[in-house]
Design an enzyme around this catalytic site. Structure first.
Site, PDB file in Angstrom:
ATOM      1  N   ASP B  72       0.878  -1.145  -0.044  1.00 35.68           N
ATOM      2  CA  ASP B  72      -0.008   0.049   0.050  1.00 35.68           C
ATOM      3  C   ASP B  72       0.738   1.404   0.002  1.00 35.68           C
ATOM      4  OD1 ASP B  72      -2.782  -1.621   1.845  1.00 35.68           O
ATOM      5  OD2 ASP B  72      -2.735  -0.498  -0.092  1.00 35.68           O
ATOM      6  N   ASP B 113      -6.049   6.752  -1.361  1.00 34.21           N
ATOM      7  CA  ASP B 113      -5.066   7.821  -0.707  1.00 34.21           C
ATOM      8  C   ASP B 113      -6.052   9.211  -1.200  1.00 34.21           C
ATOM      9  OD1 ASP B 113      -2.830   5.664  -2.241  1.00 34.21           O
ATOM     10  OD2 ASP B 113      -2.892   6.125   0.027  1.00 34.21           O
ATOM     11  N   HIS B 157     -14.701   8.431 -17.844  1.00 28.32           N
ATOM     12  CA  HIS B 157     -15.228   9.060 -18.964  1.00 28.32           C
ATOM     13  C   HIS B 157     -14.200   9.553 -19.983  1.00 28.32           C
ATOM     14  CE1 HIS B 157     -19.168   7.193 -18.571  1.00 28.32           C
ATOM     15  NE2 HIS B 157     -19.042   7.601 -17.332  1.00 28.32           N
ATOM     16  N   CYS B 199     -13.308   5.488 -23.008  1.00 23.93           N
ATOM     17  CA  CYS B 199     -13.771   5.587 -24.522  1.00 23.93           C
ATOM     18  C   CYS B 199     -12.764   6.218 -25.246  1.00 23.93           C
ATOM     19  CB  CYS B 199     -15.272   6.462 -24.814  1.00 23.93           C
ATOM     20  SG  CYS B 199     -16.506   5.856 -23.788  1.00 23.93           S
ATOM     21  N   SER B 227     -19.066  -1.323 -21.244  1.00 25.03           N
ATOM     22  CA  SER B 227     -19.238  -2.086 -19.998  1.00 25.03           C
ATOM     23  C   SER B 227     -19.567  -3.751 -20.062  1.00 25.03           C
ATOM     24  CB  SER B 227     -20.273  -1.481 -18.927  1.00 25.03           C
ATOM     25  OG  SER B 227     -21.596  -1.428 -19.627  1.00 25.03           O
TER      26      SER B 227
END
Lengths: 444, 385
Positions: B72, B113, B157, B199, B227
């Protein structure tokens, strides 16, 4: 007359020098009313610095001066303050000589008309005497040099002063009757800021009058002279523009200077009418409105030429006023130039109805400009509407003054309907006394 | 290199001559990839409940990357919205990536984070370039160095040349390329793998110009990434196709896998993904065949433990120079060559003063004199001279 003029010049130079040395100079130089994107001194320095770095000064939309200004200031940049003081003095001297000559013309005409007995008997009190007209040139020089607007413009080192000088020389050349010099200076003035092209009409009318050429479309000598003058003007303009090409070997001064003046891309607030409109306008309307606003400057030339063809110098004054109100980036320097002419028509003052209100409007607006600017930009408690309101009021004041002057000038000289001869600047009534009666009543 | 060298030295000293060939092979392995640490920057740029799948994408990659060894502390996870605690989530505290709620990628040990409104273009670029305010905690910093391999995964997007952040701002492909160039110039990465699932994702990597970057995208310019599967219980789409198949692929990788990048390029053909995934390897110096998946997705340390003593072989430099021949024949890029620092520091631009050309001055004054004499006549000349 030279001694009082020298005195006035000295006083003016002292005032300017004192202001240069004070801390106000920096404050005034950044006021938007005095320095517009076209004539700010900061931009001249920036353009010359870019040139020293090897980049064209017109790249980057900062610098919008013509190449002749680059040439002038390349050598004189260290003496900039002196240059601007000298230009102011030159303007004042040019106006002084011009108005002196003009007064002589006025007297000659007046004498001629008196001898020809063209005046009605009751206008005796309005015939202008040499005594009262003796001080007008000095007053003109005084009005120009000590006008707070001019002083501020000079202290801010705005190149508007140079524009004013060229226009003053043009007026001097026109009134002296030299078509060649007048065309050359008009070409220079147009080259500098494009709008003086509208002064072509009054200059032409004045020169035709001087040559006693009748202004009739059928008259061949009229067209001949017009063509000559137009040819002189256009040739000088072309020569100057081609010469400017050779300074930087590029034509990009044309879109930077004239494209900028015409398309008004910079919407920094100033005392003009363009910025507010175009700040809010949608993109696809802006071309239409730019055209409308620009046409507004050039539009009044022809109607005024028709109306005021007997009084070309007054026409020139009104045209200067219209330019300085409706041009795309006006500054107070432009206002100062036409305000200098007001003493020439001081005999009309008793007929101006609202002179008190108008002067108050102008003074109050001038004082409110920095106040509302501070409120808008620094305090944040006003917004652009406030500043624009003052701009509008200021311009309305100017327009009203020009209109009042013109209206009463016209009323006093007859609207040309009646067959009367009119003095080119004097207040003369036509022969019918009924009009005289109505004109006397216009003093109420 | 510094970390690997003692290990190699130990190795060589221990094995001695008879094992020299074996050692050399193993030593060569050490120099196959020049990285010593791995980082991952996983960014989900979408808000709102209906963009559930983007958060699920990012969390799935996060899970895989953690499973393969990146801790992490070396992962910068930026999730623009909280799906697990979203009031519309019928199963609170979970984010599923497979339908029928098979796989909860949220789990108990997710360390986000940058959350919610902190996921902005500015913060993302600051993380990448390292130009963050001094008060930023360590967990929010990308503390990579020039031996770090960084995986950057972005989803959300996007369009042709941009990626939308939280429905209010965009990052363009030019900005991203410039950020990577900044990273290169500051030596913040050894190699970088950039994966984008949006896209028209391929448009985001077309402007890269820094070396050692490999890029994958879920769709070409003009195509939409689609999707994968909606879950009728949760009511939204759970994953995007490309990431779904990448994850299926990654599930088979374990820390010792020798699978290379070429296999990753084959993941999700057009029949499965509907869009055409793309990749870009021209900036990458090694052949993708030689690049292991675990070079980027895992934090694999090549450590061999031995109890024998090794004596340092002074011919060690031979190994360093022997790169496989089929690599791109480029010379190793040195920092100093990129910025002509000496030139910049010691040389000021010559101040050439501009002068107006002689022709202009001549022309101007000739005109002025002509005007003067035309007005006043030549006869006045004798008054002047």
């Amino acid at each position: 007359m030279a001694a009082p003029l020298v005195l006035v010049v000295l006083v003016a130079v002292t005032v300017r020098a004192a202001l240069y040395r004070s801390s106000l100079a920096a404050f005034i130089a950044e006021r938007v009313e005095v320095a517009s994107p076209l004539n700010a001194w900061k931009r001249v320095v920036e353009g010359l610095a870019l040139l020293d770095l090897g980049v064209s000064p017109y790249s980057g939309a900062i610098f919008h001066e013509t190449p002749l200004i680059i040439y002038l200031f390349h050598f004189l940049i260290e003496y900039a303050e002196l240059v601007f003081m000298i230009t102011d003095v030159l303007t004042a001297v040019a106006l002084y000589l011009a108005i002196q000559d003009y007064n002589k013309v006025v007297f000659k005409k007046q004498k001629l008309l008196i001898e020809l007995d063209k005046y009605a008997p009751d206008v005796a009190e309005l015939i202008r005497t040499p005594m009262e007209m003796h001080y007008i040139p000095l007053k003109v020089a005084l009005f120009y040099l000590l006008n707070p607007y001019t002083v501020m413009s000079c202290v801010a080192k705005s190149t508007c002063a140079i524009n004013n000088t060229v226009i003053a020389f043009f007026i001097l050349a026109t009134i002296k009757g030299s078509a060649f010099l007048s065309a050359v200076f008009l070409a220079l003035a147009t080259y500098q800021s494009l709008y003086p092209i509208t002064l072509f009409a009054p200059a032409l009318l004045y020169l035709l009058q001087r040559q006693f050429i009748p202004i009739k479309p059928k008259s061949k000598s009229f067209w001949l002279y017009t063509m000559q003058y137009a040819a002189l003007y256009l040739c000088s303009l072309v020569v100057i523009i081609c010469l400017s090409f050779f300074l930087l070997n590029s034509w990009d001064f044309i879109p930077s200077v004239y494209g900028f003046i015409l398309s008004v891309p910079d919407l920094t607030p100033n005392i003009g009418l363009f910025w507010y409109f175009f700040a809010e306008m949608f993109e696809h309307f802006s071309l239409f409105f730019v055209c409308v606003f620009q046409i507004n400057v050039f539009f009044y030339t022809i109607p005024l030429a028709v109306k005021l063809k007997e009084h070309p110098v007054f026409f020139m004054f009104v045209q200067l006023a219209i330019i300085s109100i409706f041009k795309s980036y006006p500054t107070v320097g432009d206002v100062a130039l036409y305000m200098a002419f007001l003493p020439v028509w001081s005999h009309l003052y008793r007929f101006l109805r609202n002179i008190f209100i108008l002067s108050c409007v102008l003074i109050v607006c001038s004082l409110l400009f920095p106040v509302l600017w501070h409120l808008w930009i620094y305090a944040g408690s006003a917004n652009s509407n406030f500043y624009y309101a003052i701009t509008l009021t200021f311009n309305i004041g100017q327009v009203s003054r020009a209109r009042q002057t013109r209206l009463h000038f016209e009323d006093c000289t007859g609207s040309g309907v009646l067959p009367a001869t009119v003095n080119s600047a004097g207040c003369v009534w036509p022969i019918q006394s009924s009009i005289a009666a109505s004109c006397l009543s216009c003093s109420s | 290199m510094a970390a690997a060298l003692p290990a190699v030295a130990l190795l060589l000293g221990c094995c001695g001559a008879p094992l020299a060939s074996g050692v050399q092979d193993q030593a060569e392995q050490f120099f196959r990839s020049g990285h010593t640490n791995n980082w991952a920057v996983l960014v989900c740029t979408s808000r709102f409940w209906f963009n559930y799948r983007h958060v699920a994408n990012t969390l799935s990659v996060y899970r895989s990357v953690k499973r393969l060894g990146i801790p992490d502390s070396h992962i910068v996870l930026m999730l623009a919205d909280d799906m697990a605690c979203n009031p519309r989530n019928p199963k609170p505290a979970t984010v599923f990536s497979h339908k029928n709620m098979e796989l909860n990628v949220y789990g108990d040990d997710v360390e986000v984070d940058y959350r919610s409104y902190e996921v902005t273009v500015e913060n993302f670029l600051r993380v990448l370039t390292g130009r963050i305010p001094p008060s930023t905690p360590r967990s929010k910093r990308l503390l990579s160095d020039d031996r770090s391999n960084i995986l950057i995964y972005m989803t959300g997007h996007g369009g042709n040349g941009f990626l939308k952040f939280q429905d209010s701002e965009e990052i363009t492909n030019v900005e991203l390329a410039d950020a990577f160039e900044q990273m290169w110039q500051k030596r913040r990465y050894n190699e970088l793998l950039f994966i984008i699932d949006t896209c028209q994702g391929a448009s985001m990597y077309e402007r890269f110009y820094s070396p050692n970057i490999m890029a994958l995208a879920s769709s070409q310019v003009g195509e939409d990434s689609l999707s994968h599967q909606p879950d009728l219980g949760i009511g939204v789409h759970l994953m995007d196709r490309y990431t779904f198949y990448v994850l299926e692929f990654l599930e088979e990788i374990h820390p010792a896998s020798q699978t290379n990048m070429n296999d990753l390029f084959q993941v999700c053909p057009k029949s499965l993904c509907v869009s055409t995934p793309g990749h870009r390897t021209d900036l990458f110096q090694r052949d993708p065949q030689n690049v292991l998946i675990t070079d980027f997705f895992g934090s694999v340390r090549k450590v061999e433990i031995t109890t024998e003593t090794i004596s340092l072989d002074r011919d060690l430099t031979v190994f360093e120079n022997e790169l496989p021949k089929d690599e791109l024949a480029t010379e190793p890029l040195k920092y100093a060559d990129q910025l002509p620092v000496a030139q910049i520091i010691h040389q000021k631009p010559k101040q050439k003063d501009w002068h107006p050309p002689g022709g202009f001055i001549l022309g101007l004054w000739a005109l002025i004199i002509m005007v003067f004499f035309k007005t006043y006549g030549i006869k006045h000349m004798k008054h002047i001279f």
